[in-house]
Design a protein around this motif. Sequence first.
Motif, PDB file in Angstrom:
ATOM      1  N   UNK A  12     -24.966  24.744   1.771  1.00  0.00           N
ATOM      2  CA  UNK A  12     -26.370  25.098   1.972  1.00  0.00           C
ATOM      3  C   UNK A  12     -26.483  26.477   2.612  1.00  0.00           C
ATOM      4  N   UNK A  13     -25.631  26.763   3.595  1.00  0.00           N
ATOM      5  CA  UNK A  13     -25.660  28.075   4.229  1.00  0.00           C
ATOM      6  C   UNK A  13     -25.335  29.197   3.249  1.00  0.00           C
ATOM      7  N   UNK A  14     -24.377  28.971   2.371  1.00  0.00           N
ATOM      8  CA  UNK A  14     -24.023  29.977   1.384  1.00  0.00           C
ATOM      9  C   UNK A  14     -25.188  30.219   0.425  1.00  0.00           C
ATOM     10  N   UNK A  15     -25.826  29.182  -0.034  1.00  0.00           N
ATOM     11  CA  UNK A  15     -26.978  29.314  -0.933  1.00  0.00           C
ATOM     12  C   UNK A  15     -28.114  30.062  -0.238  1.00  0.00           C
ATOM     13  N   UNK A  16     -28.383  29.718   1.014  1.00  0.00           N
ATOM     14  CA  UNK A  16     -29.449  30.391   1.755  1.00  0.00           C
ATOM     15  C   UNK A  16     -29.122  31.871   1.939  1.00  0.00           C
ATOM     16  N   UNK A  17     -27.880  32.187   2.266  1.00  0.00           N
ATOM     17  CA  UNK A  17     -27.487  33.582   2.434  1.00  0.00           C
ATOM     18  C   UNK A  17     -27.589  34.365   1.124  1.00  0.00           C
ATOM     19  N   UNK A  18     -27.232  33.762   0.023  1.00  0.00           N
ATOM     20  CA  UNK A  18     -27.349  34.428  -1.273  1.00  0.00           C
ATOM     21  C   UNK A  18     -28.816  34.707  -1.602  1.00  0.00           C
ATOM     22  N   UNK A  19     -29.683  33.725  -1.389  1.00  0.00           N
ATOM     23  CA  UNK A  19     -31.105  33.920  -1.660  1.00  0.00           C
ATOM     24  C   UNK A  19     -31.714  34.982  -0.749  1.00  0.00           C
ATOM     25  N   UNK A  20     -31.325  34.979   0.523  1.00  0.00           N
ATOM     26  CA  UNK A  20     -31.826  35.990   1.451  1.00  0.00           C
ATOM     27  C   UNK A  20     -31.344  37.384   1.055  1.00  0.00           C
ATOM     28  N   UNK A  21     -30.139  37.484   0.562  1.00  0.00           N
ATOM     29  CA  UNK A  21     -29.619  38.774   0.110  1.00  0.00           C
ATOM     30  C   UNK A  21     -30.397  39.283  -1.086  1.00  0.00           C
ATOM     31  N   UNK A  22     -30.703  38.406  -2.026  1.00  0.00           N
ATOM     32  CA  UNK A  22     -31.476  38.804  -3.200  1.00  0.00           C
ATOM     33  C   UNK A  22     -32.866  39.277  -2.797  1.00  0.00           C
ATOM     34  N   UNK A  23     -33.508  38.552  -1.897  1.00  0.00           N
ATOM     35  CA  UNK A  23     -34.839  38.945  -1.429  1.00  0.00           C
ATOM     36  C   UNK A  23     -34.778  40.292  -0.712  1.00  0.00           C
ATOM     37  N   UNK A  24     -33.749  40.512   0.100  1.00  0.00           N
ATOM     38  CA  UNK A  24     -33.616  41.782   0.815  1.00  0.00           C
ATOM     39  C   UNK A  24     -33.403  42.941  -0.146  1.00  0.00           C
ATOM     40  N   UNK A  25     -32.615  42.751  -1.180  1.00  0.00           N
ATOM     41  CA  UNK A  25     -32.376  43.807  -2.155  1.00  0.00           C
ATOM     42  C   UNK A  25     -33.665  44.150  -2.901  1.00  0.00           C
TER      43      UNK A  25
END
Length: 110
Positions: A12-25
Amino acid sequence: MQSNFLSPLLFVLVIVLILMSIVAIVYLYITAKNRERLALIEKGMNPNLSRSDFWPHAGIIGGGSAAGLIVGDLLPHSTYGPLFAILFAGAGLVIYNVIRRSKMRRDSGV
């Protein structure tokens, strides 16, 4: 017992971090584009002139690669498919740039 709990939590943490990275980009891309347009307006330039040729280039690369792979597959006993794909994609980009430059010269009246 601990590893059974950490595995789903880590996933779950990995998925959340990936989604947050996409939003930040996406956010950084939009704000940078907005700053660039404002800088062009401040200099008195037309902000619509800085359009990118990304999508035509991506389409030409994809179409040229596909055509090259098809030609490479049609040749008997050939393992040069990837080479033809690179060759056709490059040739497509060269032809696109020649046509674009001639159109720009024709439109500018030179």
